[in-house]
Scaffold this active site. Structure first.
Site, PDB file in Angstrom:
ATOM      1  N   SER A 180       0.849  -1.180   0.000  1.00  0.00           N
ATOM      2  CA  SER A 180       0.000   0.000   0.000  1.00  0.00           C
ATOM      3  C   SER A 180       0.888   1.235   0.000  1.00  0.00           C
ATOM      4  CB  SER A 180      -0.905   0.004   1.235  1.00  0.00           C
ATOM      5  OG  SER A 180      -0.125   0.204   2.400  1.00  0.00           O
ATOM      6  N   GLY A 230      -9.416  -5.603   4.286  1.00  0.00           N
ATOM      7  CA  GLY A 230      -9.473  -6.630   3.253  1.00  0.00           C
ATOM      8  C   GLY A 230      -9.428  -6.131   1.824  1.00  0.00           C
ATOM      9  N   ALA A 231      -9.417  -4.805   1.624  1.00  0.00           N
ATOM     10  CA  ALA A 231      -9.424  -4.278   0.258  1.00  0.00           C
ATOM     11  C   ALA A 231      -8.179  -4.712  -0.515  1.00  0.00           C
ATOM     12  CB  ALA A 231      -9.526  -2.757   0.286  1.00  0.00           C
ATOM     13  N   GLY A 232      -7.013  -4.624   0.146  1.00  0.00           N
ATOM     14  CA  GLY A 232      -5.780  -5.032  -0.515  1.00  0.00           C
ATOM     15  C   GLY A 232      -5.749  -6.519  -0.823  1.00  0.00           C
ATOM     16  N   ASP A 233      -6.361  -7.312   0.062  1.00  0.00           N
ATOM     17  CA  ASP A 233      -6.414  -8.758  -0.162  1.00  0.00           C
ATOM     18  C   ASP A 233      -7.293  -9.089  -1.370  1.00  0.00           C
ATOM     19  OD1 ASP A 233      -4.940  -9.004   2.245  1.00  0.00           O
ATOM     20  OD2 ASP A 233      -6.808  -8.909   3.391  1.00  0.00           O
ATOM     21  N   ASN A 257      -8.512  -3.893  -8.888  1.00  0.00           N
ATOM     22  CA  ASN A 257      -9.143  -2.659  -8.401  1.00  0.00           C
ATOM     23  C   ASN A 257     -10.651  -2.831  -8.245  1.00  0.00           C
ATOM     24  OD1 ASN A 257      -6.735  -1.275  -8.264  1.00  0.00           O
ATOM     25  ND2 ASN A 257      -7.005  -0.202 -10.207  1.00  0.00           N
TER      26      ASN A 257
END
Length: 273
Positions: A180, A230-233, A257
């Protein structure tokens, strides 16, 4: 004749219990851990996957891909503290309980097309990542698995420079490293991009791909952020799913994305994926 089942994935990282706390009041509890969010994406595409996760006997959630039960440990627990006093989206994350680390012997002695090292609570050891690099053609690593450290008193999550870790020597063998914008300062971007593709996610700004001779911005999908957990996962799951489906890296990142935007629109694990 042996049936060709297509690319296979090995996902390594513990399931967790996530607790969201705002102004000292619990506002949500959910299944956590990168593996849970990634499985929600890969399962959409029916991608053949093996999950190596550890939990305690207190594990509270049903999962599609069962975990290894560790009788002597409790499930990893994270408390995410939010405050209405802070105007921008920010949280203080604390690991209040840690399950058993994942050791090399916990991994199967099989070959995989893709490997994802996605530890969130310090559960992946350098020797475990090294075995993943031995048994997987292409390995994706979330930088959290390498640079997170935890305060010995209250478990507050902190970050250290990649060079200060036992993982640094393995960098030349990693194909994709995800970070990130908060984590990117803990790696040397110019150094990393010489040996692998560095993917830096930036929430509503999308992500940037850093490769040897170029940097490319990949557009976001507009959404209203409710919970960044959890967005990055989910992004990483979408990236891998896209590559498994034969997309180029920029197109796969765009798919990442999309899944990241779906995740931040709800509290905890998104049931709509």
């Amino acid at each position: 004749m042996v049936e060709d089942r297509g690319p296979s994935c090995l996902i390594v990282g513990n399931y967790c219990h996530d607790v969201l706390i705002k102004d000292d009041t619990v506002i949500g509890e959910s299944l956590g851990g990168a593996a849970s969010f990634i499985s929600g994406v890969l399962d959409v595409f029916s991608i053949s996957s093996t999950y190596i996760s550890k939990v305690g006997t207190d594990f509270s959630y049903p999962v599609t891909h069962p975990a290894l039960i560790c009788p002597s440990f409790k499930t990893t627990v994270f408390h995410a503290h939010f405050s209405s006093e802070i105007k921008r989206e920010e949280r203080v994350l604390k690991r209040v309980c840690a399950c058993d680390p994942i050791a090399p012997d916990d991994l199967p002695n099989s070959h995989f097309s893709f490997g994802l090292a996605v530890g969130v609570g310090g559960e992946i050891l350098p020797e475990t990542l090294e075995k993943m690099l031995d048994i997987c053609d292409i390995v994706f690593v979330d930088i959290r698995a390498l640079i997170r450290v935890f305060d010995s008193i209250d478990g507050t999550v902190m970050l250290v420079d990649l060079r200060e870790t036992g993982f640094y020597r393995l960098l030349p063998r990693i194909r994709f490293l995800k970070a990130s914008t908060d984590e990117a300062p803990y790696v040397d971007v110019e150094e990393v991009r010489k040996c692998c593709c560095l993917v830096v996610t930036n929430g509503k700004e999308g992500c940037v791909l850093y490769e040897k001779d170029k940097a490319q911005q990949v557009a976001p999908f507009p959404t209203i952020e409710v919970d960044p957990t959890g967005a990055g996962d989910s992004f990483l799951g979408g990236l891998v799913a896209g590559l498994v489906q034969g997309l180029g890296v920029p197109e796969a990142a765009l798919l990442g994305n999309l899944f990241g935007s779906l995740t931040v629109g709800v509290i905890g694990f998104p049931s709509s994926i």
